[in-house]
Design an enzyme around this catalytic site. Structure first.
Site, PDB file in Angstrom:
ATOM      1  N   ARG A 292      -0.832 -14.911   4.089  1.00  0.00           N
ATOM      2  CA  ARG A 292      -1.604 -14.200   5.120  1.00  0.00           C
ATOM      3  C   ARG A 292      -0.912 -14.299   6.484  1.00  0.00           C
ATOM      4  NH1 ARG A 292      -5.923 -10.792   4.069  1.00  0.00           N
ATOM      5  NH2 ARG A 292      -6.884 -11.496   5.994  1.00  0.00           N
TER       6      ARG A 292
ATOM      7  N   LYS B  30       0.827  -1.204   0.000  1.00  0.00           N
ATOM      8  CA  LYS B  30       0.000   0.000   0.000  1.00  0.00           C
ATOM      9  C   LYS B  30       0.869   1.265   0.000  1.00  0.00           C
ATOM     10  CE  LYS B  30      -3.699  -2.430   2.452  1.00  0.00           C
ATOM     11  NZ  LYS B  30      -4.548  -2.444   3.662  1.00  0.00           N
TER      12      LYS B  30
ATOM     13  N   THR C 200      -4.863  -8.038  10.354  1.00  0.00           N
ATOM     14  CA  THR C 200      -5.240  -6.761   9.743  1.00  0.00           C
ATOM     15  C   THR C 200      -4.919  -5.602  10.684  1.00  0.00           C
ATOM     16  OG1 THR C 200      -6.969  -7.847   8.469  1.00  0.00           O
ATOM     17  CG2 THR C 200      -7.145  -5.461   8.718  1.00  0.00           C
TER      18      THR C 200
ATOM     19  N   ARG D 117       3.301  -6.946   9.347  1.00  0.00           N
ATOM     20  CA  ARG D 117       2.591  -5.906  10.108  1.00  0.00           C
ATOM     21  C   ARG D 117       3.087  -5.821  11.545  1.00  0.00           C
ATOM     22  NH1 ARG D 117      -2.975  -7.765   7.417  1.00  0.00           N
ATOM     23  NH2 ARG D 117      -2.964  -6.402   5.589  1.00  0.00           N
TER      24      ARG D 117
ATOM     25  N   ASN E 109      -1.707  -0.136   7.464  1.00  0.00           N
ATOM     26  CA  ASN E 109      -1.153  -1.471   7.702  1.00  0.00           C
ATOM     27  C   ASN E 109      -0.317  -2.007   6.541  1.00  0.00           C
ATOM     28  OD1 ASN E 109      -3.147  -2.282   5.920  1.00  0.00           O
ATOM     29  ND2 ASN E 109      -4.286  -3.495   7.405  1.00  0.00           N
TER      30      ASN E 109
ATOM     31  N   PHE F 124     -15.833   2.803   6.912  1.00  0.00           N
ATOM     32  CA  PHE F 124     -14.463   3.219   6.599  1.00  0.00           C
ATOM     33  C   PHE F 124     -14.140   3.163   5.102  1.00  0.00           C
ATOM     34  CE2 PHE F 124     -14.321  -1.323   7.709  1.00  0.00           C
ATOM     35  CZ  PHE F 124     -13.732  -1.857   6.559  1.00  0.00           C
TER      36      PHE F 124
ATOM     37  N   HIS G  82      -1.654  -5.577   1.535  1.00  0.00           N
ATOM     38  CA  HIS G  82      -2.892  -6.339   1.329  1.00  0.00           C
ATOM     39  C   HIS G  82      -2.513  -7.713   0.805  1.00  0.00           C
ATOM     40  CE1 HIS G  82      -6.858  -7.526  -0.170  1.00  0.00           C
ATOM     41  NE2 HIS G  82      -6.193  -7.981  -1.223  1.00  0.00           N
TER      42      HIS G  82
END
Length: 152
Positions: free
Chosen positions: A88, A12, A94, A105, A115, A60, A118
């Site tokens: 993952r 991101k 998350t 993370r 964070n 959000f 993705h």
């Protein structure tokens, strides 16, 4: 090979701005996964709304689209044995506060709204996301020279 699959991973804007692209790619490569596609781009709002369509009714959602459109992202497709599930786990939760040290993370994030990465949450969503971000001819099929050292 059983469970050889592909997943969509996107670094991101905050991950790009913080200079974490190389570190994230390094972790996936060191795990033994194979990069089959990668783009560096600034995604349009329309594209992001399509990507996050399952979240469109959440409060959000507008902020998420704005944040994802605020700068460039690195979109990637990784391939490997159980890459969706393992990817993952490598990302962490998350909410970074719930992520263990050693995860992406857990090591690099503080707040859920920033964070940095993705990852597809299922094989089905990976297929959908890959087709949204990449054309079939952009997925490169090759055998890594490390393949026989990673897989039996």
């Amino acid at each position: 090979m059983a469970n050889l699959e592909r997943t969509f991973i996107a670094i991101k804007p905050d991950g790009v701005q913080r200079g974490l692209v190389g570190e994230i790619i390094k972790r996936f490569e060191q795990k033994g996964f194979r990069l089959v596609a990668m783009k560096f781009l600034r995604a349009s709002e329309e594209h992001l709304k399509q990507h996050y369509t399952d979240l469109k009714d959440r409060p959000f959602f507008p902020g998420l689209v704005k944040y994802m459109n605020s700068g460039p992202v690195v979109a990637m497709v990784w391939e490997g044995l159980n890459v969706v599930k393992t990817g993952r786990l490598m990302l962490g939760e998350t909410n970074p506060a719930d992520s263990k040290p050693g995860t992406i993370r857990g090591d690099f994030c503080i707040q859920v709204g920033r964070n940095i990465i993705h990852g597809s949450d299922s094989v089905k969503s990976a297929e959908k996301e890959i087709s949204l971000w990449f054309k079939p001819e952009e997925l490169v099929d090759y055998k890594s020279c490390a393949h026989d050292w990673v897989y039996e």
